[in-house]
Design an enzyme around this catalytic site. Structure first.
Site, PDB file in Angstrom:
ATOM      1  CB  THR A 217      33.388  42.608  54.517  1.00 35.98           C
ATOM      2  OG1 THR A 217      33.838  42.122  53.266  1.00 35.98           O
ATOM      3  CG2 THR A 217      31.875  42.716  54.509  1.00 35.98           C
TER       4      THR A 217
ATOM      5  CG  ASN B  78      45.101  42.834  54.665  1.00 35.18           C
ATOM      6  OD1 ASN B  78      44.063  42.259  54.396  1.00 35.18           O
ATOM      7  ND2 ASN B  78      45.177  43.798  55.569  1.00 35.18           N
TER       8      ASN B  78
END
Lengths: 220, 213
Positions: free
Chosen positions: A1, A215
């Site tokens: 984000t 991730n």
């Protein structure tokens, strides 16, 4: 984000401010990419207090509005490039500059296509001056251009001109990429696609093993 | 504020800023460089791990012309839906509250109510209208914000507001998630012969391919 908050003390009408912010976002945050995933939360809020005692801007076309637009573009581009530089697992920033397109929007689209190519990003991490991957990513951007006008520079190394691959010093071009990676520097890819007036930029980063590691461990 | 900044800078350093060349001068201050703005960033216990600052507030002393750009992802987070609604009905805003830790995305009606509750509490503390408080969230998708911790920290956050560079820097650290550096910049330039300032802060490291409108 990505999130952003931008402030100014310039005095500007709300409608004009909204138009200016839209232009600046398109020239900055909307031109960065790290991994091709568009977040659910991306937001930029921009506030103008009007407390600088500058005359109130009520049109986007006047010189004063153009001056403020340039400042807004600069601040947002500075922040946007820092996000790309700080991409997860990145060792360097990639700046893609496109000229010769028919419009700013077309140039920007080509630039972002190259900056977001996983193969280009992996090649930069591998310190491989891979002009073919750059050309391919420009070609699938969804913008029509003549292949025989394609020109590609990696730093100072001219890799392709008139759509023809050129002999180049692979060691020099490879060292350029290596040095950028070792110093958290910037790799510059210049692309020309014709003789049009449109130019644009996009920013990304190289793709390293660490991106997967980060991730794989950051759960949803 | 000074001790907060020392604390904040212990967690992550500031990013190099790659400003384009132009008729402006880079100045200290980030979001507080422009006249009329204050900012703060504190640890509110919102993050899942660690004690890095995780709650930031930017306040404008007057009604500010407000603009927003938001993700075009159809699955938009609750604060995105909320801000779009507020900016559709109001041309001005006074404050922006930002939390790091939970994205409050894909959290349904309960997540939206969390945003409303946060905005109402900030508005009450700042003595402004709720519609003039905007909210941004970042962090893990699918998790609601830790609302109790957040609401309990708001009085301290409001009391920490400062127009100093330190206030801006603390806020810039508090909005980070996996970022290795905080991002903050300000410039001064002339518009029609009058000096004006533009500043900003941002966060982002992964899940980055914005397509905002």
């Amino acid at each position: 984000t990505m999130l952003g908050v931008v402030t100014t003390d310039a005095s500007v009408d709300s409608d004009v401010w909204r138009k200016m912010v839209k232009v600046a976002v398109n020239r900055s945050f909307n031109q960065i990419t790290v991994d091709g995933d568009t977040s659910t939360n991306d937001t930029v809020i921009a506030l103008a207090s009007g407390l600088s005692r500058s005359s109130r801007l009520s049109s986007v076309d006047c010189n004063e509005a153009k001056q403020l637009q340039a400042c807004l573009d600069a601040v947002m581009q500075g922040l946007a490039k820092s996000i790309a530089w700080d991409g997860e697992g990145a060792t360097c920033l990639i700046e893609v500059r496109v000229t010769g397109a028919n419009s700013e929007a077309e140039a920007a689209k080509i630039a972002r296509s190259v900056a977001s190519s996983s193969l280009v990003k992996a090649a930069v991490y591998g310190r491989d001056p891979n002009w073919g991957r750059i050309a391919a990513a420009a070609g699938y951007a969804g913008v029509s251009f003549y292949q025989n006008k394609l020109r590609i520079l990696l730093g100072d190394s001219l890799l392709m001109d008139g759509g023809q691959p050129l002999p180049f010093d692979r060691a020099v071009a490879g060292n350029y990429l290596r040095k950028a990676g070792e110093t958290r520097g910037t790799v510059i890819i210049d692309i020309s696609v014709g003789d049009g007036p449109g130019s644009g930029q996009a920013w990304g980063c190289d793709l390293s093993y660490d991106y997967v590691k980060i991730n794989a461990e950051y759960t949803t | 504020v000074t001790s907060s900044l020392k604390e904040a800078s212990n967690y992550i350093p500031a990013a190099p800023i790659f400003l384009p060349e132009g008729p402006w001068k880079q100045i200290p201050g980030g979001v507080t460089a422009a006249e009329g703005f204050k900012a703060a960033g504190i640890y509110a216990g919102v993050r899942a791990k660690g004690e890095k600052p995780d709650l930031a507030l930017v306040l404008c002393d007057v009604d500010a012309a407000a603009a927003g750009a938001f993700t075009t992802n159809v699955v938009a987070a609750a604060p995105v839906v909320y801000c779009k609604k507020m900016l559709d009905s109001s041309k001005t805003a006074r404050a922006v509250l930002i939390n790091a830790g939970q994205a409050n995305a894909a959290t349904g009606d309960a997540g939206y109510q969390d945003v409303v509750d946060c905005a109402n509490t900030v508005a009450m503390l700042l003595k402004v209208r709720s519609e003039e408080v905007l909210i941004e969230s970042t962090g893990v998708i699918g998790q609601r914000i830790k609302k109790d911790a957040l609401l309990n920290s708001l009085p301290k956050l409001v009391n920490s507001l400062s127009s100093s560079t330190e206030g801006a820097d603390c806020a810039a650290v508090a909005i980070t998630t996996t970022d290795l550096v905080s991002k903050s910049v300000a410039v001064e330039s002339q518009v029609g012969g009058t000096y004006i300032r533009v500043g900003g802060m941002a966060k982002g490291s992964g899940m980055i391919h914005p397509n905002m409108a």
